[in-house]
Design a protein around this motif. Sequence first.
Motif, PDB file in Angstrom:
ATOM      1  N   SER A  95     -12.503   6.099   8.816  1.00 50.23           N
ATOM      2  CA  SER A  95     -11.644   5.966   7.478  1.00 50.23           C
ATOM      3  C   SER A  95     -12.089   4.914   6.809  1.00 50.23           C
ATOM      4  O   SER A  95     -13.088   4.136   7.179  1.00 50.23           O
ATOM      5  N   ASP A  98      -3.337   5.125  12.753  1.00 45.25           N
ATOM      6  CA  ASP A  98      -2.450   5.690  11.479  1.00 45.25           C
ATOM      7  C   ASP A  98      -1.295   6.318  12.025  1.00 45.25           C
ATOM      8  O   ASP A  98       0.041   6.314  11.699  1.00 45.25           O
ATOM      9  N   LEU A 136       0.797  -1.187  -0.032  1.00 40.16           N
ATOM     10  CA  LEU A 136       0.075   0.019   0.091  1.00 40.16           C
ATOM     11  C   LEU A 136       0.769   1.356   0.112  1.00 40.16           C
ATOM     12  O   LEU A 136       0.234   2.298  -0.264  1.00 40.16           O
ATOM     13  N   HIS A 187      -8.368  -0.173  -8.459  1.00 34.94           N
ATOM     14  CA  HIS A 187      -8.096   0.876  -7.634  1.00 34.94           C
ATOM     15  C   HIS A 187      -8.314   2.265  -8.398  1.00 34.94           C
ATOM     16  O   HIS A 187      -8.708   3.297  -7.908  1.00 34.94           O
ATOM     17  N   SER A 240      -3.533   4.959   7.149  1.00 34.72           N
ATOM     18  CA  SER A 240      -4.790   4.700   7.331  1.00 34.72           C
ATOM     19  C   SER A 240      -5.286   3.382   7.017  1.00 34.72           C
ATOM     20  O   SER A 240      -6.131   2.805   7.759  1.00 34.72           O
ATOM     21  N   LEU A 241      -4.918   3.130   5.734  1.00 36.05           N
ATOM     22  CA  LEU A 241      -5.297   1.761   5.397  1.00 36.05           C
ATOM     23  C   LEU A 241      -4.679   0.527   6.251  1.00 36.05           C
ATOM     24  O   LEU A 241      -5.124  -0.356   6.602  1.00 36.05           O
ATOM     25  N   ASN A 257       2.554   4.322   1.886  1.00 34.64           N
ATOM     26  CA  ASN A 257       2.354   5.137   3.038  1.00 34.64           C
ATOM     27  C   ASN A 257       0.804   5.516   3.278  1.00 34.64           C
ATOM     28  O   ASN A 257       0.526   6.581   3.573  1.00 34.64           O
ATOM     29  N   LYS A 258       0.048   4.592   2.906  1.00 29.02           N
ATOM     30  CA  LYS A 258      -1.385   4.520   3.370  1.00 29.02           C
ATOM     31  C   LYS A 258      -1.439   4.097   4.531  1.00 29.02           C
ATOM     32  O   LYS A 258      -2.077   3.072   4.963  1.00 29.02           O
TER      33      LYS A 258
END
Length: 259
Positions: free
Chosen positions: A209, A101, A85, A226, A90-91, A87-88
């Motif tokens: 989120s 996060d 992912l 995506h 929150s995911l 630097n995502k």
Amino acid sequence: MGRSPCCEKAHTNKGAWTKEEDQKLIAYIKVHGEGCWRSLPKAAGLLRCGKSCRLRWINYLRPDLKRGNFTEEEDELIIKLHGLLGNKWSLIAGRLPGRTDNEIKNYWNTHIKRKLLSRGIDPQTHRPIAAAAFASTPAQQDHNIVTLAAKSSTTTTDDTGGDGGVGRMSSPDGAASHYDIDLNLDLSISLPCHSPRPPSPPPPPSKHSAASSSHREGVCLSLSCHLGLQSCEACRRQIIPNPYVFRYIRPLEEGQHIN
DNA sequence: AATCAATCCAACCGCCAGGGA
DNA sequence: GTCCCTGGCGGTTGGATTGAT
């Protein structure tokens, strides 16, 4: 006309939160729930901007937060998720119950980056550092990575207290990663929860989120999905069975064909 | 004991996306 | 279709803490 500030900064406190402020915020949210952050400070009697309240709640005061050090399993999961992912945060946080996060981001920057570097892995690309240095084309890079991975699998490295070198990144079940050459495009990742998950109540519905929704539904990480270019087979058929599992379909390299 | 350096982490900032008017 | 508001995200900062000299 400039962008209006998120709040009236002239009359807001900044910096560390006091116990009293924390208590006010907790008390207010207990009664009214998470709502309009903009109006919350005034309603709760806080001289803070809404953003600050939200951050304080999400990162520190939320009752479901897990405290304490990250486990080795969490470490590895973060590394794998970051490989998928980027630097995502929150995911990534969405896959680690009780972690925020911000916490993961901090942990990444202070611990994991160093850990990967000590393994000889570039924390951004998740590729062996040496490979990037002497490869000039993507094809060469792939070849070099393969070579390195092969070498590392025959050469014992013990630079991080024995928890492995580059080869460690290949999951035992052969799931695809940057670190091995099998083109297994079906990568599933989940917390190493060994018992079948109970039909647990999903985390309290929070609009916090997009990741929170991924607790309930599998998340397709297919690049084309995506990007909204097309929906992949898994999405179309809605065959992401385990709500705690990612399905990652790596995009084809240039010139690569599905067999 | 004092000083400096390194590390940690809570909080802030600016930007972006989504939704409603 | 456009504008504005709000929530959310990722990057960065700076104070606090810990370790080394």
